[in-house]
Design a protein around this motif. Structure first.
Motif, mmCIF file in Angstrom:
data_model
loop_
_atom_site.group_PDB
_atom_site.id
_atom_site.type_symbol
_atom_site.label_atom_id
_atom_site.label_comp_id
_atom_site.label_asym_id
_atom_site.label_seq_id
_atom_site.Cartn_x
_atom_site.Cartn_y
_atom_site.Cartn_z
ATOM 1 N N TYR A 51 0.913 -1.228 -0.033
ATOM 2 C CA TYR A 51 -0.012 -0.055 0.073
ATOM 3 C C TYR A 51 0.906 1.219 0.077
ATOM 4 O O TYR A 51 1.950 1.349 0.760
ATOM 5 C CB TYR A 51 -0.788 -0.025 1.228
ATOM 6 C CG TYR A 51 -2.122 -1.247 0.938
ATOM 7 C CD1 TYR A 51 -3.171 -0.953 -0.078
ATOM 8 C CD2 TYR A 51 -1.776 -2.397 1.581
ATOM 9 C CE1 TYR A 51 -4.037 -2.089 -0.168
ATOM 10 C CE2 TYR A 51 -2.713 -3.132 1.149
ATOM 11 C CZ TYR A 51 -3.766 -3.263 0.427
ATOM 12 O OH TYR A 51 -4.652 -4.225 0.071
ATOM 13 N N HIS A 52 0.569 2.118 -0.830
ATOM 14 C CA HIS A 52 1.215 3.618 -0.910
ATOM 15 C C HIS A 52 2.703 3.333 -1.101
ATOM 16 O O HIS A 52 3.548 4.045 -0.652
ATOM 17 C CB HIS A 52 1.017 4.477 0.147
ATOM 18 C CG HIS A 52 -0.499 4.636 0.395
ATOM 19 N ND1 HIS A 52 -1.567 5.392 -0.574
ATOM 20 C CD2 HIS A 52 -1.577 4.044 1.318
ATOM 21 C CE1 HIS A 52 -2.749 5.374 -0.034
ATOM 22 N NE2 HIS A 52 -2.697 4.375 1.163
ATOM 23 N N ALA A 53 3.107 2.506 -2.108
ATOM 24 C CA ALA A 53 4.336 1.978 -2.454
ATOM 25 C C ALA A 53 4.974 3.084 -3.280
ATOM 26 O O ALA A 53 4.386 3.763 -3.872
ATOM 27 C CB ALA A 53 4.443 0.677 -3.157
ATOM 28 N N ASN A 54 6.127 3.253 -3.052
ATOM 29 C CA ASN A 54 6.703 4.450 -3.783
ATOM 30 C C ASN A 54 7.426 3.681 -5.070
ATOM 31 O O ASN A 54 8.469 3.097 -5.047
ATOM 32 C CB ASN A 54 8.054 4.895 -2.800
ATOM 33 C CG ASN A 54 8.925 6.042 -3.715
ATOM 34 O OD1 ASN A 54 8.503 6.495 -4.725
ATOM 35 N ND2 ASN A 54 9.759 6.704 -3.061
ATOM 36 N N MET A 55 6.752 3.569 -6.072
ATOM 37 C CA MET A 55 7.247 2.769 -7.219
ATOM 38 C C MET A 55 8.457 3.425 -7.964
ATOM 39 O O MET A 55 8.471 4.751 -8.178
ATOM 40 C CB MET A 55 6.193 2.794 -8.254
ATOM 41 C CG MET A 55 4.995 1.872 -8.147
ATOM 42 S SD MET A 55 5.414 0.226 -7.307
ATOM 43 C CE MET A 55 5.310 -0.656 -8.956
ATOM 44 N N PRO A 56 9.483 2.793 -8.270
ATOM 45 C CA PRO A 56 10.739 3.517 -9.030
ATOM 46 C C PRO A 56 10.319 4.061 -10.289
ATOM 47 O O PRO A 56 10.790 5.156 -10.476
ATOM 48 C CB PRO A 56 11.549 2.232 -9.023
ATOM 49 C CG PRO A 56 11.349 1.142 -8.136
ATOM 50 C CD PRO A 56 9.698 1.331 -8.047
ATOM 51 N N VAL A 57 9.461 3.507 -11.077
ATOM 52 C CA VAL A 57 9.075 4.380 -12.219
ATOM 53 C C VAL A 57 7.708 4.257 -12.460
ATOM 54 O O VAL A 57 6.687 3.098 -12.269
ATOM 55 C CB VAL A 57 9.522 3.495 -13.746
ATOM 56 C CG1 VAL A 57 9.198 4.444 -14.758
ATOM 57 C CG2 VAL A 57 11.026 3.461 -13.399
ATOM 58 N N GLN A 58 6.702 5.308 -12.579
ATOM 59 C CA GLN A 58 5.264 5.403 -12.353
ATOM 60 C C GLN A 58 4.892 4.747 -13.649
ATOM 61 O O GLN A 58 5.427 4.997 -14.837
ATOM 62 C CB GLN A 58 4.996 7.001 -12.316
ATOM 63 C CG GLN A 58 5.299 7.642 -11.027
ATOM 64 C CD GLN A 58 4.658 6.846 -9.801
ATOM 65 O OE1 GLN A 58 3.348 6.790 -10.162
ATOM 66 N NE2 GLN A 58 5.227 6.749 -9.098
ATOM 67 N N ASN A 59 3.726 4.026 -13.397
ATOM 68 C CA ASN A 59 2.896 3.488 -14.636
ATOM 69 C C ASN A 59 3.673 2.484 -15.509
ATOM 70 O O ASN A 59 3.313 2.069 -16.582
ATOM 71 C CB ASN A 59 2.405 4.451 -15.661
ATOM 72 C CG ASN A 59 1.435 5.469 -14.902
ATOM 73 O OD1 ASN A 59 1.864 6.544 -14.629
ATOM 74 N ND2 ASN A 59 0.344 5.244 -14.829
ATOM 75 N N HIS A 60 4.697 1.907 -14.793
ATOM 76 C CA HIS A 60 5.587 0.610 -15.426
ATOM 77 C C HIS A 60 5.276 -0.465 -14.616
ATOM 78 O O HIS A 60 5.071 -0.328 -13.364
ATOM 79 C CB HIS A 60 6.873 1.045 -15.413
ATOM 80 C CG HIS A 60 7.317 1.806 -16.836
ATOM 81 N ND1 HIS A 60 8.626 1.785 -17.343
ATOM 82 C CD2 HIS A 60 6.518 2.302 -17.718
ATOM 83 C CE1 HIS A 60 8.567 2.237 -18.588
ATOM 84 N NE2 HIS A 60 7.483 3.055 -18.711
ATOM 85 N N GLY A 61 5.078 -1.514 -15.384
ATOM 86 C CA GLY A 61 5.344 -2.977 -14.747
ATOM 87 C C GLY A 61 6.751 -3.327 -14.417
ATOM 88 O O GLY A 61 7.655 -2.730 -15.248
ATOM 89 N N HIS A 62 7.062 -3.536 -13.337
ATOM 90 C CA HIS A 62 8.305 -3.879 -12.559
ATOM 91 C C HIS A 62 8.837 -5.404 -12.831
ATOM 92 O O HIS A 62 8.117 -5.918 -12.274
ATOM 93 C CB HIS A 62 8.807 -3.292 -11.500
ATOM 94 C CG HIS A 62 8.660 -1.660 -11.362
ATOM 95 N ND1 HIS A 62 7.661 -1.061 -11.699
ATOM 96 C CD2 HIS A 62 9.438 -0.733 -10.955
ATOM 97 C CE1 HIS A 62 7.498 0.090 -11.465
ATOM 98 N NE2 HIS A 62 8.814 0.329 -11.110
#
Ligand SMILES: Cc1cc2nc3c(=O)[nH]c(=O)nc-3n(C[C@H](O)[C@H](O)[C@H](O)COP(=O)(O)OP(=O)(O)OC[C@H]3O[C@@H](n4cnc5c(N)ncnc54)[C@H](O)[C@@H]3O)c2cc1C
Length: 492
Positions: free
Chosen positions: A233-244
């Protein structure tokens, strides 16, 4: 509609089509056929919202298929999260892989009778913007909470006047004295076991299908790995809107993608059908240390919450629908590794092809329907083979458990780092927009050659004899990883 209305379907009618299962594929089959004028009965054991960790990221090819079916608005008003591409991490380094340009692809086909009143275009809502999906120069995928997406599909099918819905469990596929399928027996709470009849029965009962064996007793999946899922929850994704996709020499692949403004799904691969008993210790020791730094705090919280779920990863090449009165489709027919998120895309593309092929036929003419379904098997093959073989081949490389697979894994990442066509073509396979097994083979073996080249460069002149030996082993490994699956898929 109340559950009462879901139990009253008329068993005296011979329907044009019965659809077993209202997961991702069933509602699309039923809606498409109903819009073609067919009288359809759809049976689902549980119409309330499911809570599952499957089918949460849809590739652009799946979105395109939804547009062809006039059902793309199923991604609206569910806080769906647009996907613009992937980022692959390898031992801490990373490379961005944006989705393909629309200009490089064929226009989307609108199926007549299905696409109307702008239902092939998304609507504006709090997370989906017309501007992004319709006007962007690149294709988009989308991620969502699976259950919410399913409820949208189910609401669309419920609005079709030609569709009758039933809540009940199908317990048998009915056959006549010529062994041809004529319907299904359904156990309906409060009503008992009722026989329903149709000219054509669609089996869309998913991963744990009870009825896929009606095609052949040997049509059974193999399971060699699992995914363990966590919700961040509310993770700080390294790249927005990308699958990692998180890869490394010392761990199994991990995938992470945001499925709503609040929630991110993390799926951690485990190389066996049976996951460890103590999942928490395994996640803490073999997954947590390899998560990108920015995801650390939310991952730790998810770990502490103790809420993990495991799913088996099944593989099943498609088989032709060669039984009169029966059409098996979706995961019941064909499964691949979920690493590349291709399941819904294959299933939805198959539905669009199937409706184009038989949607205008009279289903009472069962031999003609059978002939067309046999053709359908071969016509959809190139599309499905690419997504299926890609998923298995990439999983083998990304879950590398010997030095030659590890060399291929590293070569694959460095191939992506070259950019240009080394990224543009592979992402077209992943996105489900380049149905060419030939080109997939060419790219896979280019990666193998590149891996060999890198190995030569690393070993230098002094290591030449060893590098020569390893070149042979890397090549043999690549052939062993790729060709059996390509052969299985093409010959099935
Ligand atoms: C771990 C994991 C992650 C995945 N992630 C992705 C992803 O990110 N992207 C992607 O595209 N694909 C993904 N997939 C694959 C995807 O979930 C499937 O391809 C998709 O759900 C198939 O849809 P379906 O309708 O064939 O089956 P399902 O969605 O499984 O639906 C089957 C339906 O049939 C009903 N049913 C079953 N038996 C009966 C019966 N006897 N009577 C009445 N009803 C019945 C069930 O209740 C269910 O509603 C993933 C798969 C796994 C295992």
């Amino acid at each position: 509609m109340t559950v009462d209305n879901l139990t009253t379907a008329d068993e005296k009618i011979v329907y044009d089509a019965i659809v077993i299962g209202a997961g991702v594929i069933g509602p699309c089959v039923a809606t498409g056929l109903a819009r073609k004028g067919k009288k359809v009965l759809i049976i689902e054991k549980e119409w309330s919202m499911p809570d599952r960790i499957v089918g949460e990221l849809m590739q652009p090819g799946g979105v395109r298929a939804l547009r062809s079916l006039g059902m793309v608005q199923a991604i609206n008003n569910i806080d769906a999260y647009p996907a613009t591409g992937y980022t692959v991490f390898y031992n801490g380094e990373h490379v961005d892989i944006p989705y393909p340009y629309k200009a490089d692809l064929k226009p989307i086909e609108k199926i007549s009778g299905l696409v109307k009143g702008g239902n092939d275009k998304v609507l504006n809502d709090s997370t989906i913007k017309i501007k992004d999906f319709e006007d962007d120069e690149r294709e988009r995928g989308v991620a969502f909470v699976h259950g919410k997406f399913l409820m949208n599909l189910r609401n669309i099918v419920a609005q079709e006047p030609n569709v009758t819905r039933v809540q009940g469990t199908c317990i048998e596929v009915l056959k006549d004295n010529k062994n041809e399928v004529v319907g299904t027996k359904v156990d309906i709470e409060g009503r008992g076991k009722i026989d329903f009849h149709a000219h054509l029965t669609f089996v869309c009962d998913g991963i744990f299908s009870r009825f896929r064996k009606e095609l052949s007793p040997t049509h059974v999946p193999t399971v060699n790995s699992s995914f363990v899922g966590l919700a961040l929850y509310h993770a700080n994704m390294p790249v927005q809107n990308h699958g990692h996709v998180i890869l490394g020499t010392n761990h199994m692949p991990i995938i992470a993608y945001q499925i709503s403004p609040e929630e991110t799904r993390v799926l951690c691969a485990y190389n066996s059908a049976k996951v460890p008993k103590d999942l928490k210790s395994w996640l803490a020791k073999d997954v947590q240390p390899y998560m990108p730094k920015s995801l650390g705090p939310s991952f730790d919280k998810a770990l502490e919450s103790g809420k993990y779920r495991a799913m088996p990863n099944s593989y099943l090449p498609a088989k032709s629908n060669d039984v009169i009165g029966l059409c098996v489709i979706g995961d019941a027919l064909n499964m691949r590794h979920p690493l590349t998120g291709g399941g819904m895309t294959v299933g939805l593309h198959d539905v669009a092809q199937m409706i184009k092929k038989i949607g205008d036929l009279d289903f009472a003419d069962r031999p003609t329907v059978l002939d067309e379904l046999l053709d359908f098997h071969y016509e959809k093959k190139n599309y499905d083979v690419v997504i299926n073989v890609l998923s298995i081949a990439l999983y083998s490389l990304f879950a590398a458990d010997n030095q030659y697979l590890r060399a291929l894994q590293k070569g694959c990442f460095q191939y992506f780092q070259r950019g240009g066509d080394c990224v543009n073509t592979p992402v077209q396979f992943l996105a489900g927009v380049l149905p060419s097994p030939f080109k997939l083979t060419k790219v896979f073996f280019s990666v193998a050659l590149y891996s060999i080249l890198i190995n030569f460069q690393e070993k230098g002149i002094s290591g030449l004899p060893m590098a020569l030996f390893e070149a042979i082993m890397i090549w043999v490994t690549a052939v062993k990883v790729f060709t059996p699956f390509l052969f299985k898929e093409l010959s099935s």
